[in-house]
Motif scaffolding. Structure first.
Motif, short mmCIF file in Angstrom:
data_model
loop_
_atom_site.label_atom_id
_atom_site.label_comp_id
_atom_site.label_asym_id
_atom_site.label_seq_id
_atom_site.Cartn_x
_atom_site.Cartn_y
_atom_site.Cartn_z
N ASP A 58 43.91 46.62 38.70
CA ASP A 58 42.72 47.25 38.10
C ASP A 58 42.25 46.46 36.89
O ASP A 58 41.06 46.17 36.73
CB ASP A 58 43.02 48.71 37.71
N LYS A 86 38.02 51.96 25.98
CA LYS A 86 38.53 53.31 26.28
C LYS A 86 38.16 54.28 25.19
O LYS A 86 38.30 53.96 24.01
CB LYS A 86 40.06 53.26 26.33
N ARG A 94 49.17 47.59 42.18
CA ARG A 94 49.09 48.95 41.64
C ARG A 94 48.50 49.85 42.70
O ARG A 94 47.46 49.51 43.28
CB ARG A 94 48.21 48.93 40.39
MG MG Z 1 44.48 52.00 32.63
#
Ligand code: MG
Ligand code: ATP
Length: 202
Positions: free
Chosen positions: A110, A47, A135
């Motif tokens: 995910d 990320k 989710r």
């Molecule tokens: Mg995330």
């Protein structure tokens, strides 16, 4: 303690929100876990975006959010390690420290679908079962496209879902909206007090 069933809930937690807390609680009930350890990642390997809160702030918010649940704990393990925060290394440490415990890595769909792209996925799968919570927006059927070796380590839980992401929260805050009731009040207060995600802070 030997034979303890321990949930490990890793994440960037930028910020932690009710979706994470609900998922951890649902997994804990479904699997009769003794405790769930939240592990904020210091350097998330996959990320990067502007305005990521500091590791200290993300840890601080996670600590506030879990405070009222005696089954929820937090670990500094990834805060204290240099380099990217690899789940494989975290699980290895937990396994060594909690001899005889059964580890369940709790993830949303995910994240579960992304496991083959993580660092040392085989090691992860040898150290734990992956407890997968539903989710919104992520299709459970995609799981069938994973390799057998990954799929065999997954426990797919039939939980309800809360449609919140940390990205939603950051976007709302940066556009001046309220995130009350999306995350605990203590986290809302922390965000406001420390001027996080507003683009005008430090
Ligand atoms: Mg995330
Ligand atoms: P971001 O939007 O920044 O990616 P996020 O809300 O996805 O944040 P992460 O820290 O990326 O939160 O996720 C940590 C873990 O929590 C992942 O396994 C993710 O799938 C899970 N998770 C996050 N939000 C939810 C939710 N609403 N329901 C179920 N699981 C969730």
């Amino acid at each position: 303690m030997p034979n303890d069933k321990i949930g490990v809930m890793g994440g960037t937690f930028d910020p932690i929100h009710n979706g994470h807390l609900f998922a951890a609680d649902q997994a804990s009930r479904a699997l009769s876990l003794d405790r769930v350890i939240f592990v904020p990642s210091r350097i998330p390997p996959h990320k990067s975006y502007p305005l990521m809160a500091s590791a200290a702030d993300r840890y601080g918010m996670t600590e506030l959010a879990i405070r009222n649940n005696p089954r929820f704990e937090i670990s500094r393990i990834e805060m204290e390690r240099t380099g990217p925060s690899y789940t494989a290394e975290t699980l290895e440490r937990f396994k060594a420290e909690c001899a005889g415990a059964l580890l369940f890595l709790i993830t949303g769909i995910d994240a579960a679908l992304d496991i083959p792209n993580w660092y040392e996925p085989q090691k992860i799968l040898s150290l734990c079962k992956v407890a997968v919570v539903a989710r919104p927006g992520y299709i459970r059927d995609k799981i069938s496209e994973l390799d057998d070796i990954v799929r065999d380590s997954l426990i797919i839980l039939d939980t309800d879902m809360i449609d919140i992401s940390a990205t939603d929260i950051r976007n709302r805050v940066s556009s001046g909206g309220s995130v009350r009731y999306m995350t605990p009040d203590s986290v809302c207060d922390y965000i406001a007090k420390n001027n996080l995600y507003s683009g005008t802070g430090e």
